[in-house]
Design a protein around this motif. Structure first.
Motif, mmCIF file in Angstrom:
data_model
loop_
_atom_site.group_PDB
_atom_site.id
_atom_site.type_symbol
_atom_site.label_atom_id
_atom_site.label_comp_id
_atom_site.label_asym_id
_atom_site.label_seq_id
_atom_site.Cartn_x
_atom_site.Cartn_y
_atom_site.Cartn_z
ATOM 1 N N PRO A 63 37.533 26.648 10.895
ATOM 2 C CA PRO A 63 37.124 25.412 11.578
ATOM 3 C C PRO A 63 35.757 24.939 11.084
ATOM 4 C CG PRO A 63 36.812 27.279 13.023
ATOM 5 C CD PRO A 63 37.477 27.815 11.785
ATOM 6 N N PHE A 64 35.418 23.707 11.414
ATOM 7 C CA PHE A 64 34.088 23.196 11.127
ATOM 8 C C PHE A 64 33.450 22.771 12.447
ATOM 9 C CE2 PHE A 64 36.363 19.190 11.255
ATOM 10 C CZ PHE A 64 35.448 18.278 11.743
ATOM 11 N N THR A 65 32.123 22.693 12.448
ATOM 12 C CA THR A 65 31.365 22.291 13.630
ATOM 13 C C THR A 65 30.602 21.013 13.319
ATOM 14 O OG1 THR A 65 31.102 24.593 14.293
ATOM 15 C CG2 THR A 65 29.606 23.024 15.288
ATOM 16 N N ALA A 66 30.650 20.073 14.255
ATOM 17 C CA ALA A 66 29.889 18.826 14.157
ATOM 18 C C ALA A 66 28.831 18.846 15.255
ATOM 19 C CB ALA A 66 30.807 17.623 14.326
ATOM 20 N N THR A 67 27.569 18.600 14.882
ATOM 21 C CA THR A 67 26.463 18.661 15.832
ATOM 22 C C THR A 67 25.551 17.438 15.672
ATOM 23 O OG1 THR A 67 26.467 21.065 15.587
ATOM 24 C CG2 THR A 67 24.570 20.105 16.656
ATOM 25 N N ILE A 68 25.238 16.820 16.794
ATOM 26 C CA ILE A 68 24.184 15.806 16.858
ATOM 27 C C ILE A 68 23.275 16.247 17.992
ATOM 28 C CG2 ILE A 68 23.589 13.426 17.427
ATOM 29 C CD1 ILE A 68 26.244 12.544 16.227
ATOM 30 N N ALA A 69 22.014 16.481 17.683
ATOM 31 C CA ALA A 69 21.063 16.916 18.705
ATOM 32 C C ALA A 69 20.795 15.767 19.682
ATOM 33 C CB ALA A 69 19.758 17.369 18.059
ATOM 34 N N ALA A 70 20.722 16.103 20.949
ATOM 35 C CA ALA A 70 20.394 15.101 21.973
ATOM 36 C C ALA A 70 18.938 14.699 21.805
ATOM 37 C CB ALA A 70 20.630 15.681 23.360
ATOM 38 N N PRO A 71 18.659 13.400 21.666
ATOM 39 C CA PRO A 71 17.271 12.963 21.462
ATOM 40 C C PRO A 71 16.360 13.377 22.616
ATOM 41 C CG PRO A 71 18.790 11.158 21.083
ATOM 42 C CD PRO A 71 19.586 12.287 21.648
ATOM 43 N N ASP A 72 16.697 13.014 23.822
ATOM 44 C CA ASP A 72 16.007 13.447 25.020
ATOM 45 C C ASP A 72 16.857 13.002 26.200
ATOM 46 O OD1 ASP A 72 15.386 10.796 25.889
ATOM 47 O OD2 ASP A 72 13.555 10.819 24.720
ATOM 48 N N THR A 73 16.501 13.398 27.381
ATOM 49 C CA THR A 73 17.335 13.093 28.549
ATOM 50 C C THR A 73 17.203 11.658 29.019
ATOM 51 O OG1 THR A 73 15.599 13.886 30.019
ATOM 52 C CG2 THR A 73 17.301 15.476 29.364
ATOM 53 N N LYS A 74 16.312 10.883 28.427
ATOM 54 C CA LYS A 74 16.112 9.513 28.876
ATOM 55 C C LYS A 74 16.741 8.483 27.939
ATOM 56 C CE LYS A 74 11.891 10.853 31.085
ATOM 57 N NZ LYS A 74 10.492 11.020 30.924
ATOM 58 N N THR A 75 17.345 8.923 26.839
ATOM 59 C CA THR A 75 17.923 8.005 25.875
ATOM 60 C C THR A 75 19.336 7.635 26.301
ATOM 61 O OG1 THR A 75 16.615 8.999 24.119
ATOM 62 C CG2 THR A 75 18.502 7.687 23.452
ATOM 63 N N THR A 76 19.590 6.347 26.440
ATOM 64 C CA THR A 76 20.915 5.889 26.826
ATOM 65 C C THR A 76 21.712 5.560 25.574
ATOM 66 O OG1 THR A 76 20.170 3.602 27.001
ATOM 67 C CG2 THR A 76 20.128 4.930 29.014
ATOM 68 N N GLY A 77 23.010 5.602 25.714
ATOM 69 C CA GLY A 77 23.892 5.272 24.614
ATOM 70 C C GLY A 77 25.101 6.171 24.628
ATOM 71 N N ILE A 78 25.964 5.946 23.658
ATOM 72 C CA ILE A 78 27.223 6.672 23.607
ATOM 73 C C ILE A 78 27.596 6.922 22.146
ATOM 74 C CG2 ILE A 78 28.658 4.586 23.659
ATOM 75 C CD1 ILE A 78 30.470 6.131 25.641
ATOM 76 N N ILE A 79 28.226 8.056 21.913
ATOM 77 C CA ILE A 79 28.738 8.434 20.600
ATOM 78 C C ILE A 79 30.265 8.366 20.699
ATOM 79 C CG2 ILE A 79 28.930 10.314 18.913
ATOM 80 C CD1 ILE A 79 26.292 11.442 20.162
ATOM 81 N N HIS A 80 30.908 7.930 19.655
ATOM 82 C CA HIS A 80 32.372 7.975 19.622
ATOM 83 C C HIS A 80 32.781 8.678 18.342
ATOM 84 C CE1 HIS A 80 36.498 5.816 19.294
ATOM 85 N NE2 HIS A 80 36.611 6.992 19.859
ATOM 86 N N TRP A 81 33.605 9.713 18.496
ATOM 87 C CA TRP A 81 34.126 10.409 17.327
ATOM 88 C C TRP A 81 35.645 10.474 17.422
ATOM 89 C CZ3 TRP A 81 37.123 14.534 18.498
ATOM 90 C CH2 TRP A 81 36.897 15.177 19.716
ATOM 91 N N GLN A 82 36.270 10.498 16.263
ATOM 92 C CA GLN A 82 37.713 10.701 16.155
ATOM 93 C C GLN A 82 37.962 11.644 14.997
ATOM 94 O OE1 GLN A 82 39.944 7.099 15.493
ATOM 95 N NE2 GLN A 82 40.183 6.727 17.668
ATOM 96 N N LEU A 83 38.822 12.619 15.234
ATOM 97 C CA LEU A 83 39.284 13.484 14.153
ATOM 98 C C LEU A 83 40.703 13.046 13.838
ATOM 99 C CD1 LEU A 83 38.650 15.869 12.285
ATOM 100 C CD2 LEU A 83 39.727 17.353 13.999
ATOM 101 N N ASN A 84 40.928 12.694 12.582
ATOM 102 C CA ASN A 84 42.227 12.206 12.135
ATOM 103 C C ASN A 84 42.730 13.044 10.975
ATOM 104 O OD1 ASN A 84 42.314 9.594 13.667
ATOM 105 N ND2 ASN A 84 40.442 9.249 12.514
ATOM 106 N N THR A 85 44.031 13.066 10.794
ATOM 107 C CA THR A 85 44.589 13.548 9.538
ATOM 108 C C THR A 85 44.961 12.312 8.735
ATOM 109 O OG1 THR A 85 46.823 13.717 10.465
ATOM 110 C CG2 THR A 85 45.483 15.724 10.450
ATOM 111 N N ILE A 86 44.812 12.436 7.430
ATOM 112 C CA ILE A 86 45.115 11.320 6.542
ATOM 113 C C ILE A 86 45.970 11.825 5.387
ATOM 114 C CG2 ILE A 86 43.063 9.985 7.148
ATOM 115 C CD1 ILE A 86 41.684 11.059 4.675
ATOM 116 N N HIS A 87 46.586 10.915 4.671
ATOM 117 C CA HIS A 87 47.362 11.287 3.494
ATOM 118 C C HIS A 87 46.415 11.649 2.364
ATOM 119 C CE1 HIS A 87 51.119 10.059 5.323
ATOM 120 N NE2 HIS A 87 50.487 8.970 5.764
ATOM 121 N N LYS A 88 46.846 12.554 1.498
ATOM 122 C CA LYS A 88 45.981 13.007 0.404
ATOM 123 C C LYS A 88 45.509 11.867 -0.478
ATOM 124 C CE LYS A 88 47.813 17.645 0.346
ATOM 125 N NZ LYS A 88 48.523 18.696 -0.353
#
Length: 184
Positions: free
Chosen positions: A144-169
């Motif tokens: 497996p692989f790991t994806a990490t984004i450090a949290a800036p701080d507890t006061k930063t608003t916003g949202i992250i969106h990720w999708q893991l897809n399979t694709i054709h070669k």
């Protein structure tokens, strides 16, 4: 109503309720965790208060940014920016994978995403408030692989969106392995 639409609506309701309950907007400027990308002049960096409607609009925009009709969705998520991202993804099978990731956050222009598999790791800049998601290719392996984004701080608003897809070669563009590098 499609399953994807139901999930999007359910996630939007959850995000809105959590934002209302947590009072996550403080009116303060986000901490300088973002990298050296130049600021977007069309966005007012002092506008850091987000309400329920802002999160719902951001989720819809982020969903459009990662939409790809030729990719097969494996998993997706919408973590709050203040929580960051720390997730391990299995990548079995024969088809390559692609991680599509984007973010929406007032006053934050870029986040650092670290992809790691085994001893190899690679840092990538994820541009926030962009109309296109960053797309990273990952070959199928038993490790497996790991994806990490450090949290800036507890006061930063916003949202992250990720999708893991399979694709054709034949749909793999540029580098076939954005963790190990293009020469592998």
């Amino acid at each position: 109503m499609t399953t994807m639409r139901k999930r999007l609506i359910a996630t939007a309701l959850f995000v809105g309720a959590a934002a209302t309950i947590s009072g996550c907007s403080s009116g303060e400027e986000p901490s300088p965790v973002d990298t050296s990308a130049s600021p977007d002049p069309s966005q007012d960096a002092t506008t850091t208060e987000w309400g329920k409607g802002d999160y719902m609009k951001a989720m819809k925009r982020l969903d459009r940014a990662v939409h790809d009709g030729d990719a097969d969705l494996v998993d997706e998520g919408y973590p709050y920016l203040m929580e960051g991202l720390n997730r391990t993804f299995p990548t079995p099978g024969n088809r390559p994978y692609r991680l599509d990731i984007s973010c929406a956050a007032p006053g934050t222009y870029e986040l650092t995403l670290r992809l790691k598999r085994g001893a190899a790791s690679q840092d990538w800049a994820v541009t926030c408030n962009d109309h296109e998601a960053d797309r990273l290719n990952l070959p199928a392996t038993n490790e497996p692989f790991t994806a990490t984004i450090a949290a800036p701080d507890t006061k930063t608003t916003g949202i992250i969106h990720w999708q893991l897809n399979t694709i054709h070669k034949d749909a793999v563009e540029d580098c076939p392995d954005d963790i190990m590098g293009c020469d592998t």
